[in-house]
Design a protein around this motif. Structure first.
Motif, PDB file in Angstrom:
ATOM      1  N   ALA A 308       0.895  -1.201   0.072  1.00 61.20           N
ATOM      2  CA  ALA A 308       0.054   0.230  -0.104  1.00 61.20           C
ATOM      3  C   ALA A 308       0.750   1.207   0.145  1.00 61.20           C
ATOM      4  N   ALA A 309       1.654   1.103   1.017  1.00 62.88           N
ATOM      5  CA  ALA A 309       2.821   2.443   0.972  1.00 62.88           C
ATOM      6  C   ALA A 309       3.595   2.606  -0.651  1.00 62.88           C
ATOM      7  N   ALA A 310       3.861   1.184  -1.453  1.00 60.07           N
ATOM      8  CA  ALA A 310       4.472   1.678  -2.643  1.00 60.07           C
ATOM      9  C   ALA A 310       3.256   2.516  -3.613  1.00 60.07           C
ATOM     10  N   ARG A 311       2.146   1.397  -3.218  1.00 59.05           N
ATOM     11  CA  ARG A 311       1.547   1.975  -4.491  1.00 59.05           C
ATOM     12  C   ARG A 311       0.957   3.536  -4.299  1.00 59.05           C
ATOM     13  N   GLU A 312       1.001   4.140  -3.140  1.00 56.46           N
ATOM     14  CA  GLU A 312       0.061   5.485  -2.233  1.00 56.46           C
ATOM     15  C   GLU A 312       1.939   6.343  -3.408  1.00 56.46           C
ATOM     16  N   LEU A 313       2.996   5.870  -2.962  1.00 57.24           N
ATOM     17  CA  LEU A 313       4.490   6.366  -3.881  1.00 57.24           C
ATOM     18  C   LEU A 313       4.188   6.103  -5.024  1.00 57.24           C
ATOM     19  N   LEU A 314       3.589   5.866  -5.478  1.00 62.28           N
ATOM     20  CA  LEU A 314       3.820   5.690  -7.503  1.00 62.28           C
ATOM     21  C   LEU A 314       2.803   6.348  -7.941  1.00 62.28           C
ATOM     22  N   LYS A 315       1.546   6.799  -6.500  1.00 65.69           N
ATOM     23  CA  LYS A 315       0.365   7.903  -7.593  1.00 65.69           C
ATOM     24  C   LYS A 315       1.531   8.840  -7.123  1.00 65.69           C
ATOM     25  N   GLU A 316       2.008   9.330  -6.790  1.00 63.58           N
ATOM     26  CA  GLU A 316       2.646  10.537  -6.255  1.00 63.58           C
ATOM     27  C   GLU A 316       3.588  10.928  -7.306  1.00 63.58           C
TER      28      GLU A 316
END
Length: 345
Positions: A308-316
């Protein structure tokens, strides 16, 4: 004909499109990117990382910063993040950030950590960072903001930084509700402490959830039924032994982590008591070893937390590309095993 021209000819696109597709540019459609990547694989063409970085201003690299490299929760969360990031075409750089001691909250005697924020992270080798359960000083937050790269914090709120975490109060309530519904009214708490971390609120939140659940059920809080220890198997053994040896023993124990619960499991057995006939036992985490011992637990899915943290970073990092949104409060679930049963009469 150059190799990139051969890839372009095989894929039926221009060399510029090949460059954009292999650099991960969002302007290239998924179908075209797949066609280009397939042509590149067939021809054995590998894009130069240095050239791609110079052309795009990006390194296609994400840093993961962790306080521990040898503990199950942290390595499992890292594995979840790594899977998502590498699937998205990013390399991963691991940074070890040694925790500050309670008597040295600003890290004056922690030179490795100081170098990390004063030098290593400022080299801009990464496009973004994931901080796993780290409490940052004001100076460290200023240093991170100066990098100008997106940062995601996992399991630890940070001022000015997007953070994802499980609700530890709710986790404790869920564990206690399970024991209370089984008829237990005398429940001990094997709490956790981190002696070198001033800002780690997880142990406090789990204790608060334990106490609030007793109050909500109309039960008294008995100090003799609570004991804290480090988040280790040995700590769990010592704390559970103290609770079991003080006055009337409890009919159930709630441990603030699965490692503590495994230690408590040994302490219960060493006193000649049966699990769950004499003492029920529940932990928190979802550690695979809890399954080996048959311990009921609240699984907080650290692998999914890292993902989830990785997906949130990819969104940015890639705001125009589709990425699944992550909940600010991450999910958890009760996993019932043979260590809990109805209270004895």
């Amino acid at each position: 004909m150059t190799r990139i021209q051969k890839v372009a000819e095989l894929a039926g696109v221009s060399t510029a499109t090949v460059s954009r597709a292999l650099a991960g540019k969002p302007s290239v459609s998924p179908a075209t990117r797949e066609r280009v990547e397939r042509a590149a694989r067939d021809l054995g063409y590998v894009v130069s990382a240095t050239a791609s970085s110079l052309a795009s201003g990006r390194n296609r690299n994400v840093g993961i910063v962790m306080p521990f490299l040898n503990r199950w929760f942290f390595t499992t969360a890292m594995a979840g993040a790594h899977r998502v990031l590498t699937d998205a075409g990013y390399d991963v750089t691991l940074y070890h950030c040694e925790p500050n001691r309670l008597d040295d909250p600003d890290g004056a005697d922690n030179p490795r950590r100081s170098r990390l924020f004063a030098d290593s992270l400022l080299r801009k080798r990464t496009d973004g960072l994931i901080m796993v359960t780290l409490s940052l000083t004001a100076a460290e937050r200023t240093s991170l903001h100066g990098i100008g790269k997106p940062v995601i914090a996992l399991d630890r709120p940070q001022e000015g930084i997007t953070a994802l975490a499980v609700d530890n109060l709710a986790i404790a309530h869920t564990a206690m509700s399970h024991l209370l519904e089984l008829g237990h009214t005398r429940i001990g708490f094997v709490g956790g402490i981190v002696p070198y971390d001033l800002d780690f609120h997880v142990p406090l939140l789990r204790r608060q959830g334990y106490e609030a659940s007793l109050v909500d059920a109309g039960l008294e809080i008995d100090p003799l039924l609570m004991c804290d220890a480090e988040f280790t198997v040995d700590g769990g053994y010592d704390a559970a032994s103290q609770i079991l040896g003080a006055g009337e023993p409890p009919t159930a124990l709630f441990a603030a982590s699965d490692e503590l619960a495994i230690g408590a499991h040994a302490a219960i057995r060493d006193r000649g008591l049966r699990i769950p006939e004499d003492v029920s036992l529940i932990g928190i985490d979802g550690n695979p070893l809890a399954e080996v011992f048959g311990i009921t637990t609240i699984d907080q899915h650290p692998d999914a937390q890292g993902a989830a943290a990785a997906r949130e970073l990819l969104k940015e990092l890639e705001p125009t590309s589709p990425h699944a949104a992550a909940a600010v409060r991450l999910p958890f679930e009760l996993v019932e095993r043979r260590s809990t049963a109805r209270a004895r009469d």
